[in-house]
Design a protein around this motif. Structure first.
Motif, PDB file in Angstrom:
ATOM      1  N   ASP A  60      10.613 -46.240 -44.472  1.00  8.91           N
ATOM      2  CA  ASP A  60      11.440 -45.405 -45.177  1.00  8.91           C
ATOM      3  C   ASP A  60      11.041 -45.007 -46.406  1.00  8.91           C
ATOM      4  O   ASP A  60      11.330 -43.905 -47.031  1.00  8.91           O
TER       5      ASP A  60
ATOM      6  N   ASP B  25      11.127 -36.110 -46.188  1.00  5.71           N
ATOM      7  CA  ASP B  25      12.061 -35.226 -45.807  1.00  5.71           C
ATOM      8  C   ASP B  25      12.551 -34.528 -47.001  1.00  5.71           C
ATOM      9  O   ASP B  25      12.833 -33.246 -46.972  1.00  5.71           O
ATOM     10  N   ARG B  26      12.707 -35.123 -47.905  1.00  3.53           N
ATOM     11  CA  ARG B  26      13.067 -34.383 -49.171  1.00  3.53           C
ATOM     12  C   ARG B  26      12.169 -33.343 -49.804  1.00  3.53           C
ATOM     13  O   ARG B  26      12.524 -32.338 -50.217  1.00  3.53           O
TER      14      ARG B  26
ATOM     15  N   ASP C 227      12.106 -27.198 -39.930  1.00  9.87           N
ATOM     16  CA  ASP C 227      12.764 -28.416 -39.153  1.00  9.87           C
ATOM     17  C   ASP C 227      13.754 -27.821 -38.059  1.00  9.87           C
ATOM     18  O   ASP C 227      14.661 -27.410 -38.403  1.00  9.87           O
TER      19      ASP C 227
ATOM     20  N   VAL D 271       9.978 -31.804 -47.820  1.00 15.82           N
ATOM     21  CA  VAL D 271       9.942 -30.775 -46.888  1.00 15.82           C
ATOM     22  C   VAL D 271      11.390 -29.738 -47.203  1.00 15.82           C
ATOM     23  O   VAL D 271      11.230 -28.356 -47.250  1.00 15.82           O
ATOM     24  N   LYS D 272      12.554 -30.381 -47.577  1.00 20.42           N
ATOM     25  CA  LYS D 272      13.662 -29.356 -48.179  1.00 20.42           C
ATOM     26  C   LYS D 272      13.298 -28.810 -49.382  1.00 20.42           C
ATOM     27  O   LYS D 272      13.618 -27.695 -49.698  1.00 20.42           O
TER      28      LYS D 272
ATOM     29  N   LEU E 231       9.250 -42.086 -45.350  1.00 24.35           N
ATOM     30  CA  LEU E 231       9.655 -40.992 -44.506  1.00 24.35           C
ATOM     31  C   LEU E 231      10.888 -40.293 -45.366  1.00 24.35           C
ATOM     32  O   LEU E 231      11.090 -39.042 -45.006  1.00 24.35           O
ATOM     33  N   LYS E 232      11.653 -41.092 -45.911  1.00 21.98           N
ATOM     34  CA  LYS E 232      12.630 -40.319 -46.720  1.00 21.98           C
ATOM     35  C   LYS E 232      12.253 -39.473 -47.808  1.00 21.98           C
ATOM     36  O   LYS E 232      12.620 -38.266 -47.790  1.00 21.98           O
TER      37      LYS E 232
END
Length: 490
Positions: free
Chosen positions: A334, A341-342, A359, A344-345, A337-338
């Motif tokens: 995590d 994701d942030r 995504d 990518v946003k 991975l967390k």
């Protein structure tokens, strides 16, 4: 080839040649960087040299990029499709078709548009095509890379193209035969120059010479009064790569991915430890399980020894000589991975591309919701269509002029960005029809191109007005179907 003391009178570009060449060279690293980020080949930088050494030891220093930056370009170019280029005079359409076929523009133009979006700039060169004897046989339409070509605009009027430079290298420094070629294009003539060896930044040290080594003159008249380069750009005065705001998130993503992969082995096979009790008796039967050398237990040294430790359920390990055993905890996934994701946003937000383009694993959304989410993207694509369409119109009009034709109004037809094909969208179009919205507007909103709409509407008879002598009412034809429903007529 000797260096003249003064250039020939008609070769007026020597004063600006070196400055234009240096501007071209100065712009190249940004274009190279844009291409590297699009291809996912950017080199990662690390704050700690020790980290770089460790990743290199694991073979991850040159690990291919987990590339997402290209989506910021592809999401726009996937909606940027050229349908046709036509002239107001239908007789010229055959001429335009010949220009397209002879220059493979069906293949070249999509590449040109993609390069303009990826690099920010691209150019189309239009000039007469001649046979070996110099006789005109057609027109050349060629795309040019912005690392080879650069145009320059008037300082007084930035919309006026004053000149262009095209430069490339022949030979190499290794063989000591490097020659830098440069052509300057003006509205009334073309100049051809050459420089032996690398061009120094100091113009006083540069030794440009007029070039005619291939038999063509150093000075070529331009009878068209126009610089034969057409600039495709994402912004003015020079374009910007559409994924430029994805650079920073992409670097962060690459760092997270490489660091995570370096810890995967430790998650699959944890690193273990055992604390030795200095007062323990190490003569037990199972001590050989932890001996670095093969134990002396009666088994053949060439055959694997049978372990004294049973891994079956409910088995008890009696470890002699060890005070405590355990394992080092690997990094929590995590932690990678967390933030992944942030970032990518963050890339979606920075590039103004809908997150669903990065995504697609989320919940399915309706057609109307998707259109609303994609509206900013559609607006940007339509802006690119207007910008690129203007350059295309000018280039095709100039091609007609080169061929001796009178340039007519050129129409550039794009595939519509919006496409309504879901039930709710169709119902909304029907509601708009009932409110009196014209047929051509409704068909355009449905996603059909203007050429098809004009052809279809030309085949539909004009609505007629039918008068009922009893009620004195007039009924006008359906705005889409073009027919008159007259069920109540006497």
């Amino acid at each position: 080839m000797s260096t003249p003391q003064e250039p020939e009178p008609h070769l007026v570009g020597l004063d600006t040649l070196n400055a234009d060449y240096q501007e071209l060279v100065k712009a190249r690293p940004d274009y190279d960087r844009a291409e590297l980020f699009y291809d996912g080949m950017i080199e990662e930088k690390y704050a700690s040299p020790k980290v770089a050494q460790l990743l290199n030891r694991f073979g991850l220093n040159d690990f291919p990029s987990f590339n997402l930056a290209h989506i910021a370009v592809d999401a726009l170019t996937d909606h940027l499709h050229l349908n046709s280029v036509t002239a107001e005079d239908n007789n010229l359409d055959n001429v335009l078709d010949d220009v397209r076929d002879s220059n493979d523009l069906d293949e070249e133009l999509p590449i040109l548009l993609h390069n303009a979006c990826k690099l920010g700039d691209a150019y189309l060169f239009v000039w007469p095509d001649t046979d070996p004897e110099g006789n005109p046989i057609g027109v050349r339409v060629e795309q040019q890379d912005p690392r080879v070509t650069r145009v320059f605009y008037s300082a007084q009027n930035p919309t006026v193209l004053e000149r262009a430079i095209q430069s490339w290298e022949e030979g190499s420094t290794k063989t000591k035969n490097l020659v830098v070629r440069a052509n300057l294009y003006y509205t009334d003539h073309i100049e051809r120059w050459a420089h032996k060896g690398k061009v120094p930044p100091d113009p006083k040290r540069a030794k440009w010479e007029p070039y005619s080594g291939d038999g063509a003159p150093a000075y070529i008249p331009n009878p068209y009064g126009l610089v034969p380069y057409f600039h495709f750009r994402t912004a003015r005065t020079y374009g910007v790569p559409l994924h430029v705001n994805a650079y920073a998130p992409q670097l962060a993503i690459d760092k997270l991915v490489r660091s995570h992969l370096a810890t995967v082995d430790y998650q699959s096979f944890p690193q273990r430890y055992a604390l030795v009790d200095p007062a323990a008796d190490l003569s037990g039967s199972q001590a050989g399980d932890f001996e670095p050398e093969h134990p002396v237990d009666g088994f053949s040294p060439e055959a694997p020894a049978q372990s004294q430790l049973d891994a079956s359920p409910n088995a008890l390990w009696n470890l002699q000589g060890y005070k405590q055993v355990g394992e080092f905890k690997a990094a929590d996934p995590d932690n990678f991975l967390k933030p992944f994701d942030r970032y990518v946003k963050a890339m979606a937000q920075a590039t103004q591309i809908p997150f669903q383009a990065f995504d697609s694993t989320g919940d399915a959304i309706s057609g109307e919701s998707r259109r609303v989410a994609n509206e900013p993207l559609y607006v940007r694509v339509e802006a690119l269509q207007r910008s690129f369409g203007g350059a295309l119109r000018r280039s095709y009009a100039f091609a007609l002029e080169v061929l001796g034709e009178t340039p007519e109004d050129i129409s550039v037809n794009w595939k519509p960005v919006r496409n309504i094909n879901d039930l709710n969208g169709i119902k909304m179009l029907i509601l708009k029809r009932d409110l009196g919205v014209p047929r051509d507007v409704l068909l355009a909103e449905a996603g059909y191109n203007s050429a098809d709409i004009d052809q279809w509407l030309s085949q539909i008879p004009e609505p007629t007005t039918t008068t009922n002598t009893n009620t004195q009412d007039s009924q006008v034809g359906d705005p889409i179907e073009g027919v008159t429903p007259n069920d109540n007529a006497a």
